[in-house]
Design an enzyme around this catalytic site. Structure first.
Site, PDB file in Angstrom:
ATOM      1  N   TYR A   5     -61.886  12.843  15.671  1.00  0.00           N
ATOM      2  CA  TYR A   5     -62.716  11.838  15.010  1.00  0.00           C
ATOM      3  C   TYR A   5     -64.163  12.026  15.436  1.00  0.00           C
ATOM      4  O   TYR A   5     -64.452  12.197  16.624  1.00  0.00           O
ATOM      5  CB  TYR A   5     -62.248  10.433  15.418  1.00  0.00           C
ATOM      6  N   GLU A  39     -69.395   9.322   8.951  1.00  0.00           N
ATOM      7  CA  GLU A  39     -68.117   9.302   9.650  1.00  0.00           C
ATOM      8  C   GLU A  39     -67.201  10.401   9.107  1.00  0.00           C
ATOM      9  O   GLU A  39     -67.033  10.511   7.894  1.00  0.00           O
ATOM     10  CB  GLU A  39     -67.449   7.935   9.453  1.00  0.00           C
TER      11      GLU A  39
END
Ligand code: GDP
Ligand code: MN
Length: 431
Positions: A153, A241
């Site tokens: 992530y 993101e």
């Protein structure tokens, strides 16, 4: 549509609620989604990434099944991934109202892509981040699937507490990053970026290492991180993101998913980016309100709130709540308001069939109360207002405003302060 708030949630886990979360949670407003940031679909974000030299898969987009099938054939790939495009995350685990499970499908047979696409397009996809009824899918992305050996992530976001951008990453990427943040916070890594200096080499390498990239992949991931930061700056993003930022068996670091939010204040210098906003997933009332420079937020109750400023909106909603009522919506007028905006505002507020009373709570600082009063009386007459109206005005030119209201002969209840106004609005419904 709810934006992915994973990165904010993770930061929240790290250091308490962000200001934005405080606003959402404290007011207990239910379905609150202030449309402050432009959202783009994944394929649009990936186009921007490509332009900044960030590695993404080859892809096409389609809005009908035959085109999706055609795209799958043209990709001529070992495996295809078909992805529903909506402005919400959690698609992989989502469900369509066509019965199809999963907003992200992998297949080695391009021939089935048309059939899969036909069960996505035109149907609603419900995920953890959408409303219960889901969001209608109008576009699908048809991409070359790559094998993934590891999912990490990575995000860059503007963070108030850091007075600037911060990178957040975890070697444990993929789907439920919020869960990782909650159960294993030690697997969340953070690098504060000096906005004047940018991402330093050692920061990028440290983040890459923390994400678990090894050997030549570490250098490659650090390079991707720096490119993502360049993109973040270039497009005036508030958040970039990537979940997952993955690695392939062939030794490539790839952005498999993309979510970029933008700073609305930068619209004037980001015309190309903002032109991509198709608005189709926005609440139509919010979009209509934006045309008149008004901010509209729909809620679940029955009292419409007409206010100026987000703080006053929050206070008004809370006090209505305190007196046993529920706000149906609020409309933030902002400053420098014209009579026509007041009229449009009333039109929008009363168009909501849930509305049983209207509470006006305006503090005239920059706003001239007399303009508000004239706008209100005009709206009441022209729209033949059927619901009780409680008005509390304070500040600039308030005496003149009160005179206009009382001489209008309209059934307007005036209130002396916020508490009084909320009490009267709640009571007007109970009668
Ligand atoms: P989200 O569920 O909305 O976040 O959509 P993603 O684009 O992140 O896709 C969900 C999951 O599908 C990812 O976490 C991956 O595990 C998987 N996935 C997506 N693209 C590919 C791909 O090209 N290859 C493989 N093997 N898996 C993929
Ligand atoms: Mn994802």
């Amino acid at each position: 549509m709810a934006a992915s708030m994973a990165s904010q949630a993770i930061l929240r886990g790290l250091r308490g609620a962000s200001t934005r979360y405080l606003f959402l949670e404290k007011s207990k407003l239910g379905r609150v989604n202030p449309r402050r940031w432009l959202n783009l679909q994944e394929y649009q974000s990936k186009k921007l990434m490509q332009e900044s030299g960030v590695t993404v898969q080859r892809f096409f987009v389609a809005d009908n099944a035959p085109d999706a099938l055609e795209a799958a054939k043209r990709l001529n790939a070992k495996e295809i991934v078909l992805k529903a495009q909506i402005l919400a995350g959690g698609r992989g685990k989502g469900v369509f109202d066509s019965g199809l499970k999963g907003g992200v499908h992998l297949t080695k047979d391009p021939a089935v892509v048309g059939d899969l696409a036909s069960r996505m397009l035109g149907y609603n996809l419900t995920t953890k981040q959408t409303p219960k009824e889901g969001v209608k899918v109008k576009t699908v992305m048809v991409a070359e699937a790559l094998d993934i050996t590891r999912e990490t992530y990575f995000a860059i976001l503007m963070d108030r507490a850091c007075n600037g951008p911060v990178m957040v990453g975890s070697p444990q990427g993929g789907v439920d990053i919020e869960e990782v943040a909650a159960s294993t916070p030690e697997l969340i890594f953070k690098e504060v970026i000096d906005i004047f200096e940018g991402v330093q080499d050692d920061q990028a390498v440290r983040m890459a290492a923390n994400l678990g990239f090894k050997g030549p992949l570490e250098r490659q991931a650090a390079d991707q991180i720096k490119r993502l930061y360049d993109l973040f700056l270039k497009v005036d993003a508030t958040q970039v993101e990537v979940n997952p930022l993955g690695e392939t068996p062939e030794g490539q670091v790839v952005c498999f998913d993309a979510k970029i939010n933008f700073d609305d204040n930068a619209e004037f210098r980001q015309k190309d980016v903002f032109a991509m906003d198709d608005m189709t997933e926005s609440d139509p009332t919010e979009t209509e309100a934006a045309k008149y420079d008004l901010k509209y937020i729909g809620l679940d109750g029955n009292i419409a709130c007409f206010v100026n400023g987000a703080g006053l909106a929050m206070a008004t909603c809370d006090i209505i709540d305190l007196h046993g009522g529920k706000p149906a919506n609020f409309l933030d007028l902002g400053g420098g308001v014209q009579e026509n905006q007041v009229y449009q505002a009333f039109k929008l507020l009363t168009a909501d069939p849930k509305v049983e009373a209207i509470l006006v709570n305006i503090f005239g600082g920059i706003v001239n109360c007399a303009i508000i009063a004239n706008g209100i009386t005009k709206a009441c007459r022209e729209l033949e207002l059927k619901v009780p109206l409680v008005v509390r005005l304070e500040g600039t030119n308030v005496q003149e405003a009160k005179r206009i209201l009382s001489e209008s002969g309209l059934p307007i209840t005036s209130a002396s302060n916020l508490d009084d106004a909320a009490r009267k609005a709640v009571a007007s419904i109970r009668k």
